[in-house]
Design a protein around this motif. Structure first.
Motif, PDB file in Angstrom:
ATOM      1  N   ARG A   1       0.837  -1.204   0.000  1.00 22.53           N
ATOM      2  CA  ARG A   1       0.000   0.000   0.000  1.00 22.53           C
ATOM      3  C   ARG A   1       0.872   1.255   0.000  1.00 22.53           C
ATOM      4  N   ALA A   2       0.446   2.252  -0.768  1.00 22.75           N
ATOM      5  CA  ALA A   2       1.199   3.501  -0.826  1.00 22.75           C
ATOM      6  C   ALA A   2       1.034   4.273   0.485  1.00 22.75           C
ATOM      7  N   GLU A   3       2.155   4.625   1.102  1.00 14.24           N
ATOM      8  CA  GLU A   3       2.146   5.402   2.339  1.00 14.24           C
ATOM      9  C   GLU A   3       2.494   6.866   2.086  1.00 14.24           C
ATOM     10  N   ALA A   4       3.350   7.124   1.110  1.00 16.76           N
ATOM     11  CA  ALA A   4       3.760   8.488   0.786  1.00 16.76           C
ATOM     12  C   ALA A   4       4.037   8.569  -0.710  1.00 16.76           C
ATOM     13  N   VAL A   5       3.666   9.703  -1.289  1.00 15.49           N
ATOM     14  CA  VAL A   5       3.814   9.895  -2.735  1.00 15.49           C
ATOM     15  C   VAL A   5       4.396  11.272  -2.998  1.00 15.49           C
ATOM     16  N   ASP A   6       5.340  11.335  -3.917  1.00 18.56           N
ATOM     17  CA  ASP A   6       5.882  12.615  -4.342  1.00 18.56           C
ATOM     18  C   ASP A   6       6.192  12.537  -5.832  1.00 18.56           C
ATOM     19  N   VAL A   7       6.099  13.668  -6.523  1.00 20.84           N
ATOM     20  CA  VAL A   7       6.509  13.740  -7.926  1.00 20.84           C
ATOM     21  C   VAL A   7       7.133  15.112  -8.153  1.00 20.84           C
ATOM     22  N   ARG A   8       8.246  15.120  -8.852  1.00 26.06           N
ATOM     23  CA  ARG A   8       8.937  16.372  -9.146  1.00 26.06           C
ATOM     24  C   ARG A   8       9.689  16.222 -10.469  1.00 26.06           C
ATOM     25  N   ARG A   9      10.058  17.356 -11.023  1.00 24.78           N
ATOM     26  CA  ARG A   9      10.896  17.329 -12.215  1.00 24.78           C
ATOM     27  C   ARG A   9      12.326  16.950 -11.818  1.00 24.78           C
ATOM     28  N   ALA A  10      12.972  16.128 -12.670  1.00 26.31           N
ATOM     29  CA  ALA A  10      14.333  15.689 -12.359  1.00 26.31           C
ATOM     30  C   ALA A  10      15.055  15.293 -13.633  1.00 26.31           C
ATOM     31  N   LEU A  11      16.356  15.360 -13.583  1.00 26.62           N
ATOM     32  CA  LEU A  11      17.181  14.760 -14.626  1.00 26.62           C
ATOM     33  C   LEU A  11      17.398  13.294 -14.261  1.00 26.62           C
ATOM     34  N   VAL A  12      17.175  12.387 -15.222  1.00 24.46           N
ATOM     35  CA  VAL A  12      17.322  10.950 -14.965  1.00 24.46           C
ATOM     36  C   VAL A  12      18.174  10.334 -16.064  1.00 24.46           C
ATOM     37  N   ARG A  13      18.615   9.112 -15.799  1.00 27.59           N
ATOM     38  CA  ARG A  13      19.448   8.395 -16.776  1.00 27.59           C
ATOM     39  C   ARG A  13      19.179   6.900 -16.642  1.00 27.59           C
ATOM     40  N   SER A  14      18.508   6.332 -17.638  1.00 27.15           N
ATOM     41  CA  SER A  14      18.240   4.894 -17.635  1.00 27.15           C
ATOM     42  C   SER A  14      19.534   4.131 -17.888  1.00 27.15           C
ATOM     43  N   ARG A  15      19.666   2.974 -17.231  1.00 26.06           N
ATOM     44  CA  ARG A  15      20.862   2.148 -17.407  1.00 26.06           C
ATOM     45  C   ARG A  15      20.640   0.982 -18.363  1.00 26.06           C
ATOM     46  N   ALA A  16      19.382   0.548 -18.558  1.00 27.61           N
ATOM     47  CA  ALA A  16      19.153  -0.654 -19.367  1.00 27.61           C
ATOM     48  C   ALA A  16      17.773  -0.621 -19.999  1.00 27.61           C
ATOM     49  N   LYS A  17      17.698  -1.127 -21.223  1.00 28.75           N
ATOM     50  CA  LYS A  17      16.426  -1.292 -21.943  1.00 28.75           C
ATOM     51  C   LYS A  17      16.104  -2.778 -21.969  1.00 28.75           C
ATOM     52  N   LEU A  18      15.102  -3.187 -21.191  1.00 29.00           N
ATOM     53  CA  LEU A  18      14.724  -4.589 -21.059  1.00 29.00           C
ATOM     54  C   LEU A  18      13.431  -4.846 -21.820  1.00 29.00           C
ATOM     55  N   ASP A  19      13.180  -6.136 -22.144  1.00 32.07           N
ATOM     56  CA  ASP A  19      11.929  -6.521 -22.790  1.00 32.07           C
ATOM     57  C   ASP A  19      11.218  -7.559 -21.925  1.00 32.07           C
ATOM     58  N   TYR A  20       9.935  -7.781 -22.198  1.00 31.95           N
ATOM     59  CA  TYR A  20       9.110  -8.626 -21.326  1.00 31.95           C
ATOM     60  C   TYR A  20       9.604 -10.067 -21.252  1.00 31.95           C
ATOM     61  N   ASP A  21       9.949 -10.659 -22.388  1.00 30.33           N
ATOM     62  CA  ASP A  21      10.411 -12.045 -22.374  1.00 30.33           C
ATOM     63  C   ASP A  21      11.687 -12.178 -21.545  1.00 30.33           C
ATOM     64  N   GLY A  22      12.623 -11.236 -21.739  1.00 33.54           N
ATOM     65  CA  GLY A  22      13.868 -11.291 -20.982  1.00 33.54           C
ATOM     66  C   GLY A  22      13.659 -11.083 -19.495  1.00 33.54           C
ATOM     67  N   VAL A  23      12.750 -10.170 -19.137  1.00 35.17           N
ATOM     68  CA  VAL A  23      12.437  -9.929 -17.725  1.00 35.17           C
ATOM     69  C   VAL A  23      11.836 -11.180 -17.093  1.00 35.17           C
ATOM     70  N   GLN A  24      10.876 -11.795 -17.804  1.00 37.14           N
ATOM     71  CA  GLN A  24      10.241 -12.990 -17.265  1.00 37.14           C
ATOM     72  C   GLN A  24      11.264 -14.104 -17.055  1.00 37.14           C
ATOM     73  N   LYS A  25      12.148 -14.298 -18.026  1.00 39.94           N
ATOM     74  CA  LYS A  25      13.153 -15.351 -17.917  1.00 39.94           C
ATOM     75  C   LYS A  25      14.104 -15.079 -16.756  1.00 39.94           C
ATOM     76  N   ALA A  26      14.554 -13.833 -16.620  1.00 43.99           N
ATOM     77  CA  ALA A  26      15.487 -13.505 -15.543  1.00 43.99           C
ATOM     78  C   ALA A  26      14.860 -13.729 -14.173  1.00 43.99           C
ATOM     79  N   ILE A  27      13.586 -13.355 -14.029  1.00 36.53           N
ATOM     80  CA  ILE A  27      12.911 -13.537 -12.737  1.00 36.53           C
ATOM     81  C   ILE A  27      12.662 -15.017 -12.473  1.00 36.53           C
ATOM     82  N   ASP A  28      12.214 -15.753 -13.493  1.00 34.42           N
ATOM     83  CA  ASP A  28      11.913 -17.178 -13.308  1.00 34.42           C
ATOM     84  C   ASP A  28      13.161 -17.996 -12.979  1.00 34.42           C
ATOM     85  N   THR A  29      14.303 -17.631 -13.551  1.00 34.69           N
ATOM     86  CA  THR A  29      15.531 -18.400 -13.338  1.00 34.69           C
ATOM     87  C   THR A  29      16.333 -17.917 -12.141  1.00 34.69           C
ATOM     88  N   GLY A  30      15.862 -16.841 -11.494  1.00 31.43           N
ATOM     89  CA  GLY A  30      16.556 -16.331 -10.329  1.00 31.43           C
ATOM     90  C   GLY A  30      17.819 -15.569 -10.640  1.00 31.43           C
TER      91      GLY A  30
END
Length: 480
Positions: free
Chosen positions: A156-185
């Motif tokens: 359950r959400a206890e606190a919420v905030d949103v603000r403008r920020a500079l961000v930098r993604s480290r990785a572009k993942l896809d659904y099949d790869g995510v599912q496999k990584a989670i399923d295989t540990g």
């Protein structure tokens, strides 16, 4: 349903591509961006309005289809000291590039939403923004609206905030790869937590009476220069990822309601007659639905890989009709204020590269979280947004359905007269001889007519192809 494909390649696809061009002309789909819009987009891409807050140390990642380049969202998930979770969810800050009242803004209001066709995508914003400077591509510093949602151990959400920020993604993942990584540990904790948080949010969805339909989707896939059709049953990772977006949309709705100004995505409760129709469909499909079992609980018990269950899930989509947008100002509680499928107030705010309204809800939420007044350019546009979004959504739905119709006709145009095994997934109200069938191979959903007897909902039947001509006639079957 089984994922089986048939495809068109080479010269066989030429007629289809011509038909798709004709379809865009018929629908009045915008083509190239005007020169002044492109010029503004290129200028904005070189010099966006950047925020002071720097959050580039957050190791964010995106989850999208492999070919996607218009990346709206990036996330980072972590455990909180003492229990619970912290979700950082970055949303592309389109307002950092668009000047209110300028050519780029006017064009976005004309287009409203990105349109998807088998042969091309018609974007809401020019490529220098949607595929470049505004997209949360990996290893690129970008302006974003950064949400921080602190959750308790139950999700359950206890606190919420949103603000403008500079961000930098480290990785572009896809659904099949995510599912496999989670399923295989093999997934690292920030990704592995997607399952934990997603399942907690799914449990909360059940608790409040919400529902997410796990309907197998008919999809068009590019293949060897042509196209093929398939059925795709969503992966668990699709659902967990969707829960993060839903949670953010609910938090955004709460922020706007507290501030007294905003726009919600709403869906009225289905009328009793609609639920009664579903009960009749369940009976016809031999699905046991005791009267004490709520609709949402029944849906969650179904297996979309079983034909009868898939047919019922398709019928359930009828309860989602009537969704729209509701504007409220002056502290007045809107009516309706709840999205019946979410079972809570909710808004669209996580896809601003592809949907116009999300730029406005993001701005409203940033102002609400900061305790600041709503910008005048937002207030002046609010009243027209429900109508604009309704028109854009209708066009998008029509484009998608007619594109699939064209691909189906192209795939089957040389097979008129052949018989196929199919499942009746819908029977028209008041017309028991007209309905819809779903073929397993090829992956086609089409209209069927019977000279008698009545179409048996949920039953396997044998149908014969009567017509299939891309550009002139949709696929039509007759009960064999």
């Amino acid at each position: 349903m089984p994922r089986r494909h048939l495809h068109i390649t080479g010269t066989d696809g030429a007629a289809l591509r011509a038909a798709l061009r004709d379809l865009r002309t018929k629908l009045g789909v915008p083509r190239e961006f005007p020169a002044e819009v492109l010029a503004e987009a290129e200028r904005a891409a070189r010099g966006p309005r950047l925020p002071e807050y720097d959050a580039t140390e957050l190791p964010l990642f995106t989850i999208d289809p492999p070919a996607s380049v218009d990346l709206d969202q990036a996330m980072h998930l972590a455990r909180r000291p003492g229990g619970g979770y912290r979700v950082h969810y970055a949303i592309a800050d389109v307002a950092a590039f668009v000047t209110p009242g300028g050519p780029l803004d006017a064009e976005a209001h004309r287009r409203v939403t990105t349109l998807y066709f088998p042969d091309e995508r018609v974007p809401l914003h020019p490529a220098p923004l949607s595929e470049g400077a505004a997209s949360l591509l990996p290893d690129r510093t970008r302006p974003a609206l950064l949400w921080r949602l602190d959750l308790d151990p139950d999700g359950r959400a206890e606190a919420v905030d949103v603000r403008r920020a500079l961000v930098r993604s480290r990785a572009k993942l896809d659904y099949d790869g995510v599912q496999k990584a989670i399923d295989t540990g093999t997934a690292e904790e920030p990704l592995a937590l997607l399952k934990d948080i997603g399942r907690l949010r799914e449990a909360l969805e059940r608790e409040r009476g919400g529902i997410s339909l796990n309907v197998p989707e008919q999809e068009i896939v590019g293949h060897d220069g042509g196209y093929r059709l398939g059925y795709r049953a969503p992966l668990p990772a699709d659902g967990w990822n969707a829960q993060i977006s839903l949670m953010t949309g609910m938090a955004a709705a709460d922020l706007m309601l507290a501030a007294g100004t905003g726009i919600l995505r709403t869906l009225p409760t289905a009328p009793d007659g609609a639920v009664g129709r579903l009960r009749r469909a369940a009976k016809a499909l031999r699905i046991d639905w005791p009267h004490h079992v709520p609709y949402a609980e029944l849906v969650r018990s179904l297996d979309p890989h079983r034909p009868a269950h898939a047919a019922f899930l398709q019928e359930c989509t009828s309860l989602l009709r009537g969704a729209g947008y509701t504007v409220f100002t002056g502290g007045q509680t809107p009516d309706p204020a709840v999205h019946a499928a979410v079972a809570a107030p909710y808004t669209h705010c996580t896809a601003p590269l592809r949907r116009l309204v999300d730029r406005y809800t993001g701005e409203l939420c940033v102002a609400a979280a900061a305790g600041a007044g709503t910008p005048e350019w937002v207030l002046s546009a609010l009243a027209a947004l429900p109508r604009e979004m309704a028109e854009g959504t209708r066009l998008a739905n029509t484009a998608e359905r007619e594109s699939v119709d064209l691909v189906e006709a192209a795939l089957l145009q040389d097979r008129v007269g052949e018989a196929f095994e199919a499942t009746v997934i819908d029977v028209r109200d008041g017309e028991p001889l007209v309905g819809t069938v779903q073929l397993a191979d090829p992956a086609v959903v089409g209209r069927v007519e019977s000279a008698g007897p009545a179409l048996p909902l949920g039953e396997r039947v044998r149908v014969r192809l009567k017509q299939a001509d891309p550009g002139t006639a949709k696929v039509l079957f007759a009960l064999a």
